[in-house]
Design an enzyme around this catalytic site. Structure first.
Site, mmCIF file in Angstrom:
data_model
loop_
_atom_site.group_PDB
_atom_site.id
_atom_site.type_symbol
_atom_site.label_atom_id
_atom_site.label_comp_id
_atom_site.label_asym_id
_atom_site.label_seq_id
_atom_site.Cartn_x
_atom_site.Cartn_y
_atom_site.Cartn_z
ATOM 1 N N ASN A 1 5.653 47.876 53.237
ATOM 2 C CA ASN A 1 4.981 48.324 52.015
ATOM 3 C C ASN A 1 3.472 48.468 52.165
ATOM 4 O O ASN A 1 2.828 49.117 51.361
ATOM 5 C CB ASN A 1 5.341 47.418 50.829
ATOM 6 C CG ASN A 1 6.707 47.791 50.278
ATOM 7 O OD1 ASN A 1 7.211 48.887 50.536
ATOM 8 N ND2 ASN A 1 7.318 46.903 49.532
ATOM 9 N N HIS B 1 12.524 40.083 52.209
ATOM 10 C CA HIS B 1 12.303 41.356 51.530
ATOM 11 C C HIS B 1 13.346 42.400 51.934
ATOM 12 O O HIS B 1 13.346 42.895 53.057
ATOM 13 C CB HIS B 1 10.880 41.858 51.853
ATOM 14 C CG HIS B 1 10.544 43.133 51.182
ATOM 15 N ND1 HIS B 1 9.789 44.117 51.764
ATOM 16 C CD2 HIS B 1 10.884 43.613 49.955
ATOM 17 C CE1 HIS B 1 9.670 45.133 50.938
ATOM 18 N NE2 HIS B 1 10.328 44.855 49.831
ATOM 19 N N SER C 1 7.870 42.438 47.004
ATOM 20 C CA SER C 1 7.580 43.622 47.818
ATOM 21 C C SER C 1 6.199 43.512 48.444
ATOM 22 O O SER C 1 5.936 44.098 49.480
ATOM 23 C CB SER C 1 7.559 44.879 46.948
ATOM 24 O OG SER C 1 8.729 45.018 46.229
ATOM 25 N N GLU D 1 12.728 42.197 55.860
ATOM 26 C CA GLU D 1 11.532 41.530 56.392
ATOM 27 C C GLU D 1 11.616 40.046 56.025
ATOM 28 O O GLU D 1 11.877 39.702 54.868
ATOM 29 C CB GLU D 1 10.260 42.114 55.753
ATOM 30 C CG GLU D 1 9.907 43.506 56.232
ATOM 31 C CD GLU D 1 8.659 44.047 55.540
ATOM 32 O OE1 GLU D 1 7.726 44.463 56.239
ATOM 33 O OE2 GLU D 1 8.617 44.070 54.287
HETATM 34 N N1 3HC Z 1 26.341 51.389 46.741
HETATM 35 C C1 3HC Z 1 27.397 51.839 47.449
HETATM 36 N N2 3HC Z 1 27.448 53.068 47.997
HETATM 37 C C2 3HC Z 1 26.390 53.874 47.807
HETATM 38 C C3 3HC Z 1 25.253 53.478 47.070
HETATM 39 C C4 3HC Z 1 25.254 52.167 46.531
HETATM 40 N N3 3HC Z 1 24.226 51.686 45.834
HETATM 41 N N4 3HC Z 1 24.374 54.500 47.063
HETATM 42 C C5 3HC Z 1 24.921 55.497 47.768
HETATM 43 N N5 3HC Z 1 26.148 55.123 48.203
HETATM 44 C C6 3HC Z 1 27.071 55.893 49.013
HETATM 45 C C7 3HC Z 1 27.596 57.101 48.256
HETATM 46 O O1 3HC Z 1 28.757 56.786 47.510
HETATM 47 C C8 3HC Z 1 27.873 58.067 49.368
HETATM 48 O O2 3HC Z 1 29.154 57.795 49.918
HETATM 49 P P1 3HC Z 1 30.045 59.007 50.556
HETATM 50 O O3 3HC Z 1 29.251 59.532 51.707
HETATM 51 O O4 3HC Z 1 31.312 58.318 50.972
HETATM 52 O O5 3HC Z 1 30.204 59.986 49.429
HETATM 53 C C9 3HC Z 1 26.844 57.727 50.420
HETATM 54 O O6 3HC Z 1 26.372 56.412 50.119
HETATM 55 C C10 3HC Z 1 25.688 58.675 50.395
HETATM 56 O O7 3HC Z 1 25.120 58.670 49.095
HETATM 57 P P2 3HC Z 1 24.606 59.942 48.330
HETATM 58 O O8 3HC Z 1 25.467 61.121 48.661
HETATM 59 O O9 3HC Z 1 24.413 59.596 46.884
HETATM 60 O O10 3HC Z 1 23.166 60.202 48.837
HETATM 61 P P3 3HC Z 1 22.483 59.963 50.228
HETATM 62 O O11 3HC Z 1 23.310 60.472 51.352
HETATM 63 O O12 3HC Z 1 21.105 60.487 50.114
HETATM 64 O O13 3HC Z 1 22.362 58.383 50.365
HETATM 65 C C11 3HC Z 1 20.685 56.752 50.046
HETATM 66 C C12 3HC Z 1 21.751 57.612 49.375
HETATM 67 C C13 3HC Z 1 21.343 55.797 51.038
HETATM 68 C C14 3HC Z 1 19.981 55.956 48.971
HETATM 69 C C15 3HC Z 1 19.690 57.674 50.845
HETATM 70 O O14 3HC Z 1 19.235 58.702 49.983
HETATM 71 C C16 3HC Z 1 18.509 56.935 51.387
HETATM 72 O O15 3HC Z 1 18.570 56.279 52.411
HETATM 73 N N6 3HC Z 1 17.356 57.091 50.694
HETATM 74 C C17 3HC Z 1 16.122 56.399 51.100
HETATM 75 C C18 3HC Z 1 16.181 54.964 50.638
HETATM 76 C C19 3HC Z 1 14.955 54.195 51.082
HETATM 77 O O16 3HC Z 1 14.111 54.632 51.834
HETATM 78 N N7 3HC Z 1 14.847 52.971 50.543
HETATM 79 C C20 3HC Z 1 13.707 52.118 50.770
HETATM 80 C C21 3HC Z 1 12.754 52.273 49.642
HETATM 81 S S1 3HC Z 1 11.326 51.258 49.787
HETATM 82 C C22 3HC Z 1 11.824 49.758 49.156
HETATM 83 O O17 3HC Z 1 12.950 49.568 48.738
HETATM 84 C C23 3HC Z 1 10.805 48.685 49.200
HETATM 85 C C24 3HC Z 1 10.797 47.889 47.936
HETATM 86 O O18 3HC Z 1 9.920 46.811 48.111
HETATM 87 C C25 3HC Z 1 10.381 48.683 46.726
#
Ligand code: 3HC
Length: 286
Positions: free
Chosen positions: A188, A137, A116, A149
């Site tokens: 990040n 990434h 990250s 990335e």
């Molecule tokens: N696998 C498969 N399907 C998934 C899933 C997964 N891991 N997670 C969620 N889903 C599906 C759900 O089943 C749901 O399907 P449906 O609409 O058919 O019911 C759909 O996706 C939506 O999920 P939720 O209802 O649980 O919740 P959300 O609508 O909020 O979606 C999320 C979940 C996509 C994680 C959304 O909340 C999101 O985009 N959050 C922000 C994530 C983000 O910003 N990530 C980057 C973080 S920084 C990083 O990673 C950097 C690293 O270096 C640390």
């Protein structure tokens, strides 16, 4: 293509899943069979969700057939075309893995790290084939997040960057090439500053549920505290520690998150962080 993913945690299992969905032969490597079994269950659960919403055509079990588990890194990587390391953000640990990759992979294998934050030049410090080492990434959850990335270290060959760019497109993602090998790369670098800020205001007594409710009301899927829980507070703490060492001691002023981690509050993965995740996504009704 033969892909090996090293580390089957939050990111590793998701990366293996994406690679298998796009028809690659994947080996998922970790240190214990129990850890790998847990990762495969998570992949199965995620594939079931994707199937239910019509995002994949194949049956989850057929995709899973393309994933092999291994606790023998040397054996697993010997005929890999692409290795993606996704172990915890500990510099020594990553350097050690890359020393072994240097020795046991084919000369033309791409050696990618899903770090990250850590500079590619630091990870490849003890590697002879430095030209093969590159950053790849992903964002959490890898199966849903579009951006990847691709980080070019000072010694990475342009051919490796180009090849990885094409592979990233083939797995349905949007690659962005990062030419500056700097802590946190692009996303990040910005996230760390945000994490620091929201940690400092928390230490001043702000109500985090209200902040998250506000961000959700703007249409963002998650507020910043919920997102830190989702990503893992241990990951955020490591990132702030690295930035304190590499960028500015200011990043060390956030003590609250480290305190939470020391008390076993890692966020979603441990069931509890700022929120209770034991029954799924938290209700935020501030
Ligand atoms: N696998 C498969 N399907 C998934 C899933 C997964 N891991 N997670 C969620 N889903 C599906 C759900 O089943 C749901 O399907 P449906 O609409 O058919 O019911 C759909 O996706 C939506 O999920 P939720 O209802 O649980 O919740 P959300 O609508 O909020 O979606 C999320 C979940 C996509 C994680 C959304 O909340 C999101 O985009 N959050 C922000 C994530 C983000 O910003 N990530 C980057 C973080 S920084 C990083 O990673 C950097 C690293 O270096 C640390």
């Amino acid at each position: 293509m033969k892909v090996v993913v090293i580390g089957s945690g939050e990111m590793g299992h998701g990366i293996a899943e994406v690679m298998a969905i796009y028809k690659n032969e994947v080996t998922l490597v970790d240190i214990k069979d129990e850890i790998l079994d847990k990762a495969i269950s998570k992949i199965r659960e995620s594939l079931d969700r994707l199937k239910k919403r019509g995002s994949i055509e194949e049956e989850p079990e057929d995709i899973l057939k393309r994933i092999t588990k291994s606790i023998n890194l040397e054996e697993a990587v010997k005929d890999a075309d692409l290795v993606i390391e996704a172990v915890p953000e500990i510099v020594d640990l990553k350097q050690n893995i890359f020393k072994r990759l240097d020795q046991f992979t084919k000369p033309d294998a791409i050696l990618a790290t899903n770090t990250s934050n850590i500079r590619i030049s630091e990870i490849s410090k003890f590697v002879n084939k430095k030209d093969r080492v590159v950053g790849m990434h992903f964002f959490n959850p890898p199966v849903l997040m579009q951006l990847v990335e691709i980080i070019k270290g000072p010694d990475t060959s342009p051919e490796v960057v180009q090849k990885l760019y094409e592979i990233t497109k083939q797995i349905g993602k949007t690659p962005v090439i990062v030419n500056k090998d700097t802590p946190g790369f692009i996303v990040n670098r910005i996230n760390a500053a945000e994490s620091l800020f929201i940690c400092l205001v928390l230490q001043k007594g702000i109500n985090y549920e209200e902040v998250d409710a506000y961000f959700r009301s703007l249409g963002l899927p998650m507020g910043p505290y919920e997102l830190m829980d989702y990503v893992g507070l241990d990951i955020v703490a490591h990132s702030l520690e690295y930035f304190a060492k590499e960028i500015s001691p200011e990043y060390g002023k956030c003590t609250k998150i480290k305190e939470m981690v020391n008390n076993g509050l890692l966020g979603r993965k441990s069931g509890r962080g700022f929120y209770d995740w034991t029954k799924g996504r938290p209700q935020i009704n501030a």
